[in-house]
Scaffold this motif. Sequence first.
Motif, PDB file in Angstrom:
ATOM      1  N   MET A   1      43.642  36.329  36.284  1.00  0.00           N
ATOM      2  CA  MET A   1      42.396  36.929  36.767  1.00  0.00           C
ATOM      3  C   MET A   1      42.653  38.132  37.682  1.00  0.00           C
ATOM      4  O   MET A   1      41.840  39.055  37.750  1.00  0.00           O
ATOM      5  CB  MET A   1      41.560  35.887  37.507  1.00  0.00           C
ATOM      6  CG  MET A   1      41.002  34.793  36.601  1.00  0.00           C
ATOM      7  SD  MET A   1      40.019  33.582  37.523  1.00  0.00           S
ATOM      8  CE  MET A   1      38.613  34.593  38.026  1.00  0.00           C
ATOM      9  N   ALA A   2      43.822  38.119  38.362  1.00  0.00           N
ATOM     10  CA  ALA A   2      44.151  39.221  39.264  1.00  0.00           C
ATOM     11  C   ALA A   2      44.886  40.352  38.556  1.00  0.00           C
ATOM     12  O   ALA A   2      45.320  41.311  39.202  1.00  0.00           O
ATOM     13  CB  ALA A   2      45.004  38.698  40.424  1.00  0.00           C
ATOM     14  N   ASN A   3      45.056  40.222  37.225  1.00  0.00           N
ATOM     15  CA  ASN A   3      45.727  41.268  36.428  1.00  0.00           C
ATOM     16  C   ASN A   3      47.151  41.532  36.898  1.00  0.00           C
ATOM     17  O   ASN A   3      47.605  42.682  36.912  1.00  0.00           O
ATOM     18  CB  ASN A   3      44.926  42.585  36.459  1.00  0.00           C
ATOM     19  CG  ASN A   3      43.726  42.548  35.533  1.00  0.00           C
ATOM     20  OD1 ASN A   3      43.774  41.918  34.482  1.00  0.00           O
ATOM     21  ND2 ASN A   3      42.654  43.186  35.943  1.00  0.00           N
TER      22      ASN A   3
ATOM     23  N   LEU B   1      48.431  40.721  44.352  1.00  0.00           N
ATOM     24  CA  LEU B   1      48.898  39.420  44.860  1.00  0.00           C
ATOM     25  C   LEU B   1      47.889  38.825  45.824  1.00  0.00           C
ATOM     26  O   LEU B   1      47.597  37.632  45.789  1.00  0.00           O
ATOM     27  CB  LEU B   1      50.236  39.589  45.578  1.00  0.00           C
ATOM     28  CG  LEU B   1      51.535  39.409  44.793  1.00  0.00           C
ATOM     29  CD1 LEU B   1      52.723  39.406  45.740  1.00  0.00           C
ATOM     30  CD2 LEU B   1      51.520  38.133  43.974  1.00  0.00           C
ATOM     31  N   SER B   2      47.347  39.664  46.705  1.00  0.00           N
ATOM     32  CA  SER B   2      46.372  39.167  47.678  1.00  0.00           C
ATOM     33  C   SER B   2      45.094  38.719  46.976  1.00  0.00           C
ATOM     34  O   SER B   2      44.435  37.774  47.409  1.00  0.00           O
ATOM     35  CB  SER B   2      46.068  40.235  48.728  1.00  0.00           C
ATOM     36  OG  SER B   2      45.294  41.281  48.195  1.00  0.00           O
ATOM     37  N   ILE B   3      44.742  39.394  45.874  1.00  0.00           N
ATOM     38  CA  ILE B   3      43.553  38.983  45.112  1.00  0.00           C
ATOM     39  C   ILE B   3      43.806  37.638  44.441  1.00  0.00           C
ATOM     40  O   ILE B   3      42.945  36.755  44.437  1.00  0.00           O
ATOM     41  CB  ILE B   3      43.177  40.060  44.075  1.00  0.00           C
ATOM     42  CG1 ILE B   3      42.725  41.340  44.798  1.00  0.00           C
ATOM     43  CG2 ILE B   3      42.070  39.567  43.148  1.00  0.00           C
ATOM     44  CD1 ILE B   3      42.548  42.534  43.886  1.00  0.00           C
ATOM     45  N   ALA B   4      45.008  37.455  43.883  1.00  0.00           N
ATOM     46  CA  ALA B   4      45.358  36.163  43.273  1.00  0.00           C
ATOM     47  C   ALA B   4      45.299  35.058  44.319  1.00  0.00           C
ATOM     48  O   ALA B   4      44.837  33.944  44.045  1.00  0.00           O
ATOM     49  CB  ALA B   4      46.753  36.241  42.657  1.00  0.00           C
TER      50      ALA B   4
ATOM     51  N   LEU C   1      42.832  48.836  37.727  1.00  0.00           N
ATOM     52  CA  LEU C   1      43.361  47.483  37.517  1.00  0.00           C
ATOM     53  C   LEU C   1      42.812  46.518  38.560  1.00  0.00           C
ATOM     54  O   LEU C   1      42.397  45.404  38.251  1.00  0.00           O
ATOM     55  CB  LEU C   1      44.896  47.502  37.603  1.00  0.00           C
ATOM     56  CG  LEU C   1      45.660  48.045  36.394  1.00  0.00           C
ATOM     57  CD1 LEU C   1      47.141  48.181  36.731  1.00  0.00           C
ATOM     58  CD2 LEU C   1      45.471  47.134  35.185  1.00  0.00           C
ATOM     59  N   ILE C   2      42.812  46.966  39.805  1.00  0.00           N
ATOM     60  CA  ILE C   2      42.380  46.099  40.894  1.00  0.00           C
ATOM     61  C   ILE C   2      40.878  45.891  40.868  1.00  0.00           C
ATOM     62  O   ILE C   2      40.382  44.808  41.167  1.00  0.00           O
ATOM     63  CB  ILE C   2      42.856  46.680  42.242  1.00  0.00           C
ATOM     64  CG1 ILE C   2      44.375  46.493  42.341  1.00  0.00           C
ATOM     65  CG2 ILE C   2      42.164  46.014  43.424  1.00  0.00           C
ATOM     66  CD1 ILE C   2      45.026  47.187  43.482  1.00  0.00           C
ATOM     67  N   GLN C   3      40.141  46.909  40.461  1.00  0.00           N
ATOM     68  CA  GLN C   3      38.688  46.748  40.399  1.00  0.00           C
ATOM     69  C   GLN C   3      38.307  45.678  39.381  1.00  0.00           C
ATOM     70  O   GLN C   3      37.397  44.877  39.608  1.00  0.00           O
ATOM     71  CB  GLN C   3      38.017  48.083  40.051  1.00  0.00           C
ATOM     72  CG  GLN C   3      36.512  48.082  40.281  1.00  0.00           C
ATOM     73  CD  GLN C   3      36.130  47.740  41.720  1.00  0.00           C
ATOM     74  OE1 GLN C   3      36.570  48.403  42.651  1.00  0.00           O
ATOM     75  NE2 GLN C   3      35.317  46.707  41.894  1.00  0.00           N
ATOM     76  N   ARG C   4      39.052  45.650  38.249  1.00  0.00           N
ATOM     77  CA  ARG C   4      38.791  44.589  37.260  1.00  0.00           C
ATOM     78  C   ARG C   4      39.126  43.216  37.856  1.00  0.00           C
ATOM     79  O   ARG C   4      38.407  42.235  37.631  1.00  0.00           O
ATOM     80  CB  ARG C   4      39.622  44.831  35.991  1.00  0.00           C
ATOM     81  CG  ARG C   4      39.115  45.987  35.138  1.00  0.00           C
ATOM     82  CD  ARG C   4      39.631  45.881  33.706  1.00  0.00           C
ATOM     83  NE  ARG C   4      41.084  46.057  33.636  1.00  0.00           N
ATOM     84  CZ  ARG C   4      41.687  47.227  33.495  1.00  0.00           C
ATOM     85  NH1 ARG C   4      40.970  48.337  33.431  1.00  0.00           N
ATOM     86  NH2 ARG C   4      43.000  47.292  33.417  1.00  0.00           N
ATOM     87  N   ALA C   5      40.222  43.158  38.623  1.00  0.00           N
ATOM     88  CA  ALA C   5      40.586  41.894  39.268  1.00  0.00           C
ATOM     89  C   ALA C   5      39.526  41.478  40.279  1.00  0.00           C
ATOM     90  O   ALA C   5      39.172  40.301  40.392  1.00  0.00           O
ATOM     91  CB  ALA C   5      41.953  42.035  39.945  1.00  0.00           C
TER      92      ALA C   5
ATOM     93  N   LEU D   1      37.110  38.204  40.641  1.00  0.00           N
ATOM     94  CA  LEU D   1      37.054  37.429  41.876  1.00  0.00           C
ATOM     95  C   LEU D   1      35.622  37.195  42.333  1.00  0.00           C
ATOM     96  O   LEU D   1      35.276  36.114  42.825  1.00  0.00           O
ATOM     97  CB  LEU D   1      37.840  38.163  42.975  1.00  0.00           C
ATOM     98  CG  LEU D   1      37.788  37.594  44.389  1.00  0.00           C
ATOM     99  CD1 LEU D   1      38.398  36.200  44.441  1.00  0.00           C
ATOM    100  CD2 LEU D   1      38.523  38.521  45.359  1.00  0.00           C
ATOM    101  N   MET D   2      34.749  38.194  42.163  1.00  0.00           N
ATOM    102  CA  MET D   2      33.393  38.120  42.720  1.00  0.00           C
ATOM    103  C   MET D   2      32.406  37.352  41.851  1.00  0.00           C
ATOM    104  O   MET D   2      31.293  37.059  42.297  1.00  0.00           O
ATOM    105  CB  MET D   2      32.868  39.532  42.968  1.00  0.00           C
ATOM    106  CG  MET D   2      33.605  40.262  44.082  1.00  0.00           C
ATOM    107  SD  MET D   2      32.840  41.846  44.551  1.00  0.00           S
ATOM    108  CE  MET D   2      33.168  42.836  43.100  1.00  0.00           C
ATOM    109  N   VAL D   3      32.800  37.016  40.625  1.00  0.00           N
ATOM    110  CA  VAL D   3      31.873  36.322  39.718  1.00  0.00           C
ATOM    111  C   VAL D   3      31.417  35.001  40.342  1.00  0.00           C
ATOM    112  O   VAL D   3      32.220  34.159  40.738  1.00  0.00           O
ATOM    113  CB  VAL D   3      32.546  36.055  38.350  1.00  0.00           C
ATOM    114  CG1 VAL D   3      31.677  35.116  37.517  1.00  0.00           C
ATOM    115  CG2 VAL D   3      32.781  37.356  37.612  1.00  0.00           C
ATOM    116  N   GLY D   4      30.095  34.835  40.455  1.00  0.00           N
ATOM    117  CA  GLY D   4      29.525  33.591  40.953  1.00  0.00           C
ATOM    118  C   GLY D   4      29.683  33.375  42.444  1.00  0.00           C
ATOM    119  O   GLY D   4      29.442  32.272  42.927  1.00  0.00           O
ATOM    120  N   ARG D   5      30.073  34.409  43.174  1.00  0.00           N
ATOM    121  CA  ARG D   5      30.290  34.256  44.606  1.00  0.00           C
ATOM    122  C   ARG D   5      29.418  35.218  45.396  1.00  0.00           C
ATOM    123  O   ARG D   5      28.951  36.241  44.876  1.00  0.00           O
ATOM    124  CB  ARG D   5      31.764  34.494  44.961  1.00  0.00           C
ATOM    125  CG  ARG D   5      32.710  33.437  44.402  1.00  0.00           C
ATOM    126  CD  ARG D   5      34.144  33.739  44.799  1.00  0.00           C
ATOM    127  NE  ARG D   5      35.030  32.627  44.500  1.00  0.00           N
ATOM    128  CZ  ARG D   5      35.646  32.459  43.345  1.00  0.00           C
ATOM    129  NH1 ARG D   5      35.460  33.335  42.368  1.00  0.00           N
ATOM    130  NH2 ARG D   5      36.428  31.415  43.142  1.00  0.00           N
TER     131      ARG D   5
END
Length: 597
Positions: free
Chosen positions: A472-474, A505-508, A534-538, A542-546
């Motif tokens: 999910m964090a690409n 890594l921090s997004i993961a 890349l990070i924007q997609r990650a 991350l933000m889905v449903g939150r």
Amino acid sequence: MQMQGRPSPEALKRELKTLSVTPNEMIRFIAAPVLKRRGLLVFNLAILIFLAFLNFMVPQFTKTIIDTAIADKNLTELWQQVILMLATTALIGVVGFASAYMMQKLSQEAITEVRLDTYNKLLKQDYAYFQETKTGDLMVRLTSDIGNLQALISSDTFEIVSSIVTFFGVLGFLFWENWQLALMVTLTFPILFVNIRFFRGRMRQAFSDVRANSSKISNQLQSTLTEIELIKNYTTEDFETDKFDRIVSQGNRYQLIATKWQAIFSPIITFINTGATAIVLWFGGYLVIKNQMTVGDLVAYLSYLVMLQDPVRRISRLINMFQTALVSYDRVEQVMRSREMIAENKAAVPFPARLSDKIAIKNLTFYYQDSKLPALDDISMDVLAGQTTALVGRSGSGKSTLIKLLTRMYDVSGGDICYDGTSIKDLQLKSLRQNIAVVSQDVAIVDGTIADNIRYGSFSATNAQVERAMQMANIADFIHTLPDGLETQVGERGVKLSGGQKQRLSIARAILKDAPIIILDEATAALDNESERLIQRALDNLMVGRTSIVIAHRLSTVYKAEKIIVINAGKIAETGTHDDLLAHNGIYKTLYDMQFD
């Protein structure tokens, strides 16, 4: 950064005058973890007393050999006494080993407890505490200062106790044997003590200067080697060499001063000790000639004299050690006395299982310490559950301060923050922060493996959960190309990774935390366009449903937000969607035009 364990004598005197603690307080502080281990303490003291007795017995064997075995030409007695002396000396070695080992065990266990308590107390301080305290100073308190305290419960200190017991025992015995000779010998002790104190202070100052200069050399080397590209580009090799030469030359001067004091000290102390020996030989020899003392008594007396001189040196060292430890204790106690300003309500409740309504910010005002102007002034806004709210504004407008308040790194000066109607002050701190994941521009990377960094805070996560977070964090494809995969060492501060890789890594890590609230604080500000995509997609994953709160300078990253709030000089200036704010032709439109013109 210079980190010294012991202050110079002059600095020590200044600090002793300003101490907020007393010697009794330090003794109680050190005694507390020691007394928890009474068995070890009693065992150590018993060993020391036994060791003192064995040391006392050795000269007695010498006396018996000279006065009895040799005088009577008794070979059997001679062999017996020699064997007993050797056996006793061997036993001293065995008991000395057991004593040193067990005393070190007691010391290590006690000081480990002190260090862990201090470390835990430090970690529980408020975020503001670390903003106002120098990191290097805190490191010195946890290392050198606690090390100075350990010296008070080390084997050296306990041996001083043994030496004192030996000193008074032997001195009493010598006065009982011959009070005139004992009195003459003791007259040399004050002279010995004063000289030791005088020279030790100056040698400590000199060696303190040497250690400080060694720190300068290390700092210069580190600075030079880490900035070698700058040095090469600006051809400053000779300049840096001259600077290094000045530091090294100063160190040589300090070392010569230390050597000078040491060279003067040794012969003077030897002369004083020899003077005491001469007194024993002169008056003792006179008594032997007059048949008032045996030769064996005289030889034993000389051995006991050495036992008396050693405690004088040790006591002088203990005084220096005690003064240094007192200053260090004051610094450690400052940490232990610190009280967290952000206190958890005794009736605090857990964070809601899932945020179902909103985060309500009501008339929020916040002042930084010693500031007369508010960083945030009467802010009111709602962050609806499940939606993305963006905060934009010029640097210094108060956006990041608001984030620190939402995670209760600081307490509000006025107003309130409510999560589903519950005041932030009524929520358990740990529960609050476990339900918020923060991804910031300044990525925190721990020195370890990639797996250590992804699992940080979610230590029980399964391999499947880690793999999902990586996907999910690409960053999964990059990790799988590495020879050691998840076990790849990232290096100190993640030096082996690029900025984009560290960010992913921090997004993961945030995905694995699975918190219902996501805060993105300039998460893509320092990245190039490709890394940002890349990070924007990650981040989208991350933000889905939150419930998401996004701070961004790049307005292209926030136009999809359901609500955009413009903060200016600590106040809410505008609120609306991207299209609404562009049509409003206000601050948001100005910031947008500046970025896309």
